[in-house]
Design an enzyme around this catalytic site. Structure first.
Site, PDB file in Angstrom:
ATOM      1  N   ARG A   1     -25.171  12.256   9.983  1.00 54.96           N
ATOM      2  CA  ARG A   1     -25.784  12.246  11.308  1.00 54.96           C
ATOM      3  C   ARG A   1     -24.895  11.466  12.261  1.00 54.96           C
ATOM      4  O   ARG A   1     -24.408  10.372  11.935  1.00 54.96           O
ATOM      5  CB  ARG A   1     -27.180  11.600  11.262  1.00 54.96           C
TER       6      ARG A   1
ATOM      7  N   ASP B   1     -18.319  16.184  11.594  1.00 56.02           N
ATOM      8  CA  ASP B   1     -19.150  17.379  11.768  1.00 56.02           C
ATOM      9  C   ASP B   1     -20.348  17.059  12.656  1.00 56.02           C
ATOM     10  O   ASP B   1     -21.011  17.966  13.151  1.00 56.02           O
ATOM     11  CB  ASP B   1     -19.640  17.877  10.402  1.00 56.02           C
TER      12      ASP B   1
ATOM     13  N   GLU C   1     -24.350  14.757  20.219  1.00 58.57           N
ATOM     14  CA  GLU C   1     -23.677  16.053  20.040  1.00 58.57           C
ATOM     15  C   GLU C   1     -24.394  17.197  20.766  1.00 58.57           C
ATOM     16  O   GLU C   1     -23.762  18.195  21.123  1.00 58.57           O
ATOM     17  CB  GLU C   1     -23.560  16.393  18.548  1.00 58.57           C
TER      18      GLU C   1
ATOM     19  N   HIS D   1     -21.333  20.622  13.822  1.00 55.24           N
ATOM     20  CA  HIS D   1     -22.489  20.515  12.915  1.00 55.24           C
ATOM     21  C   HIS D   1     -22.628  21.810  12.107  1.00 55.24           C
ATOM     22  O   HIS D   1     -23.718  22.392  12.010  1.00 55.24           O
ATOM     23  CB  HIS D   1     -23.776  20.219  13.694  1.00 55.24           C
TER      24      HIS D   1
END
Ligand code: NAD
Ligand code: COI
Length: 335
Positions: free
Chosen positions: A236, A260, A265, A298
């Site tokens: 996260r 990622d 984000e 992500h």
């Protein structure tokens, strides 16, 4: 006839969804590609349960609308439930299920690939090739077997990551508040995060996000790490203080990062921008433009196997809840 309404359904999920519908003719399924908001919540009218997936927060207003429609069961198609406020869920009497194990390999493989791409300086080679430069030096790499990898979180994803890294010959150390007996037997746990930071050449995060570990990778943590450390985050974004990471990259303390997930984000991920220079988040732009940082949107989870399992398990769980059963993937206190 039971009725389930699903939010955020993408085209790539529809074939698995159709298969589930065919296998469950006693359930009527409705769906939208909209995420669950106070507005879209009304679309679930007449349903017994809701299936959903989104990275943005689930608002109290959206949950209130579902509650007023008489809906009690929510099943997310993913692992992490940090975008729910449990007080809201409990106030409205919802039971929530997740999909705890849809394919840990998808995320673990992605994390190990990010490490390998950083070790072999792939973005720099890609840039050189783009410029017509087909030479070796100075883009010399490092080998996995020379690395001590510190795995933070030895749950489903952390453990598969360790298994893959073992194949590459890495030395592995691990930290978790709970000790998995198998990993304990192998003697891989260190007692403190400080110990892991001191020893690891690469640090990879595989813990859920809680209020208590937000920005666990901050200035102080980075200071305790080895010079030239690589940091991988497929868990996260909020686990890392982005300012501290940028500072670490600027000073060279941090040799590279594979991200990622990044704090905030949702301001950038999931949308197509005209160019990297036009993304509306200065910190993500800063990171994504560096040749020693690899940013992915992500997407670690995004494999065919994972998508199929996410659909199947979430719909099975929602149906079980509607039937009055108690699946073992209930995540909130209404168990
Ligand atoms: P898991 O529940 O199987 O394992 C999590 C582990 O973290 C557990 O062993 C737990 O004891 C440990 N832990 C919890 N708090 C800790 C702390 N403060 N310090 C150290 N250890 C702690 O979960 P998982 O399936 O391995 O997933 C891990 C996380 O990965 C998820 O919670 C989610 O945030 C993230 N995730 C990301 C993607 C992606 O696409 N990037 C996909 C799935 C999951
Ligand atoms: C998860 O399963 O927790 C993920 O991070 C995947 C994402 C689609 C929300």
């Amino acid at each position: 006839m039971m009725k389930i309404f699903a939010y955020g359904i993408r085209e790539d999920e529809e074939p698995s969804l159709k298969k589930w519908e065919q296998a469950n003719p006693d359930v009527e399924v409705g769906f939208t590609n909209n995420t669950l908001t106070a507005d879209s919540a009304r679309m679930a009218e007449g349903s017994d349960g809701v299936v959903t997936l989104q990275t943005s927060d689930y608002t109290r207003e959206a949950l209130e609308v579902l509650h007023n429609l008489g809906i009690k069961y929510i099943s997310i198609r993913n692992v992490g439930f940090d975008n729910f406020n449990f007080q809201d869920l409990n106030d409205f009497g919802f039971t929530l299920t997740n999909v705890p194990v849809y394919s840990p390999n998808a995320i673990a493989e992605h994390a190990v690939l990010l490490m390998g791409r950083l070790l072999r300086r792939t973005p720099e080679f890609a840039q050189k090739i783009e410029d017509g430069n087909f030479t070796w030096a100075p883009t010399i790499g490092k080998e996995y077997r020379e690395q001590t990898v510190g795995v933070i979180g030895t749950g489903h994803i952390g453990r598969v990551t360790m298994q893959i890294l073992k194949g590459f010959g890495c030395k592995i150390i691990a930290y978790d508040v709970y000790h998995n007996p198998e990993i304990e037997k192998q003697g891989l746990y260190v007692d403190t995060l400080e110990e892991l930071y001191k020893q690891a050449d690469i640090i990879t995060l595989h813990v859920p996000l809680f209020d208590s570990n937000k920005h666990m990778i901050n200035d102080k943590a980075i200071e305790q790490m080895k010079d030239g450390v690589y940091i991988i985050n497929c868990a996260r974004g909020e686990l890392i203080d982005t300012d501290a990471l940028i500072k670490g990259l600027d000073s060279g303390k941090v040799a590279g990062a594979g991200l990622d997930v990044i704090d905030n984000e949702n301001s950038v991920f999931g949308k197509k921008w005209s160019s990297i220079d036009n993304i509306p988040n200065e910190k993500i732009r800063n990171l994504a433009k560096r040749l020693n940082v690899i940013v992915t949107p992500h997407s670690a989870f995004y494999t065919e196997t994972a998508i199929h399992n996410m659909i199947t398990t979430s719909f099975d769980s929602n149906k079980s809840l509607i039937e009055g059963l108690k699946p073992d993937n209930i995540v909130n206190t209404n168990k």
